[in-house]
Scaffold this motif. Structure first.
Motif, mmCIF file in Angstrom:
data_model
loop_
_atom_site.group_PDB
_atom_site.id
_atom_site.type_symbol
_atom_site.label_atom_id
_atom_site.label_comp_id
_atom_site.label_asym_id
_atom_site.label_seq_id
_atom_site.Cartn_x
_atom_site.Cartn_y
_atom_site.Cartn_z
ATOM 1 N N PHE A 1 -71.812 -75.382 -33.279
ATOM 2 C CA PHE A 1 -72.787 -75.732 -34.300
ATOM 3 C C PHE A 1 -74.103 -75.029 -33.972
ATOM 4 C CE2 PHE A 1 -69.779 -79.184 -33.960
ATOM 5 C CZ PHE A 1 -69.425 -79.388 -35.279
ATOM 6 N N THR A 2 -74.783 -74.542 -35.002
ATOM 7 C CA THR A 2 -76.048 -73.857 -34.826
ATOM 8 C C THR A 2 -77.099 -74.472 -35.726
ATOM 9 O OG1 THR A 2 -74.930 -71.777 -34.312
ATOM 10 C CG2 THR A 2 -77.235 -71.619 -34.959
ATOM 11 N N VAL B 1 -86.965 -64.054 -39.930
ATOM 12 C CA VAL B 1 -86.684 -64.090 -38.500
ATOM 13 C C VAL B 1 -86.579 -65.557 -38.092
ATOM 14 C CG1 VAL B 1 -89.123 -63.968 -37.821
ATOM 15 C CG2 VAL B 1 -87.354 -63.210 -36.231
ATOM 16 N N GLY B 2 -85.628 -65.848 -37.209
ATOM 17 C CA GLY B 2 -85.442 -67.229 -36.787
ATOM 18 C C GLY B 2 -84.987 -67.335 -35.346
ATOM 19 N N VAL B 3 -85.327 -68.456 -34.735
ATOM 20 C CA VAL B 3 -84.898 -68.779 -33.371
ATOM 21 C C VAL B 3 -84.430 -70.221 -33.373
ATOM 22 C CG1 VAL B 3 -85.621 -69.010 -30.967
ATOM 23 C CG2 VAL B 3 -86.542 -67.162 -32.353
ATOM 24 N N GLY B 4 -83.246 -70.465 -32.814
ATOM 25 C CA GLY B 4 -82.682 -71.808 -32.816
ATOM 26 C C GLY B 4 -81.819 -72.048 -31.595
ATOM 27 N N VAL B 5 -80.823 -72.919 -31.771
ATOM 28 C CA VAL B 5 -79.943 -73.276 -30.659
ATOM 29 C C VAL B 5 -78.508 -73.404 -31.184
ATOM 30 C CG1 VAL B 5 -80.306 -75.773 -30.902
ATOM 31 C CG2 VAL B 5 -79.638 -74.828 -28.692
ATOM 32 N N THR B 6 -77.555 -72.978 -30.341
ATOM 33 C CA THR B 6 -76.125 -73.109 -30.635
ATOM 34 C C THR B 6 -75.495 -73.934 -29.523
ATOM 35 O OG1 THR B 6 -75.993 -71.012 -31.815
ATOM 36 C CG2 THR B 6 -73.950 -71.853 -30.898
ATOM 37 N N ALA B 7 -74.652 -74.886 -29.911
ATOM 38 C CA ALA B 7 -73.953 -75.716 -28.934
ATOM 39 C C ALA B 7 -72.529 -75.925 -29.415
ATOM 40 C CB ALA B 7 -74.650 -77.060 -28.773
ATOM 41 N N GLY B 8 -71.607 -76.048 -28.463
ATOM 42 C CA GLY B 8 -70.228 -76.273 -28.855
ATOM 43 C C GLY B 8 -69.299 -76.397 -27.674
#
Length: 121
Positions: free
Chosen positions: A44-45, A66-73
């Motif tokens: 998931f992001t 432009v974007g900055v985020g987080v991915t977890a899984g």
């Protein structure tokens, strides 16, 4: 993927995107080549983005973002979390309420192009 945009100014939009992706693969015995199982997982992001509109007409918009985020899984029993980033070099949306869009970008969510359909409230 789903995104929600908040138009702050005529030229600037804050966007938050949510994406999910699943995958699986068969595992095989090295000696016999027989299938012995299957591994699977999903990620998931969450991606906040700053979108800059450089042509804003009633039915056509051209933009970059432009974007900055987080991915977890989790995949194959391993969990991970890491930073995510995405840049859209060129995007176009066409329509009034129901819009079609196409983007050319690069990052952890996709590399190359993305097309889709959206709805403006």
């Amino acid at each position: 993927m789903a995104a929600f945009d908040i138009r702050m100014k005529k030229w600037f939009t804050f966007s938050i995107g949510l994406a999910a992706d699943g995958g699986w693969k068969n595992t095989h015995d090295i000696v016999t080549g027989n299938k012995v199982g299957r591994v699977s997982g999903c990620i998931f992001t969450v991606m906040p983005q700053a979108k800059f509109t450089w042509l804003n007409r009633e039915t056509v918009r051209l933009y970059s973002s432009v974007g900055v985020g987080v991915t977890a899984g989790e995949f194959d029993g391993r969990s991970d979390c890491y930073p995510a980033a995405q840049a859209v070099l060129f995007g176009v949306s066409v329509g009034r309420r129901i819009v079609g869009f196409a983007e050319l970008g690069s990052g952890t969510m996709y590399m190359g192009g993305m097309i889709g359909v959206g709805y403006r409230f």
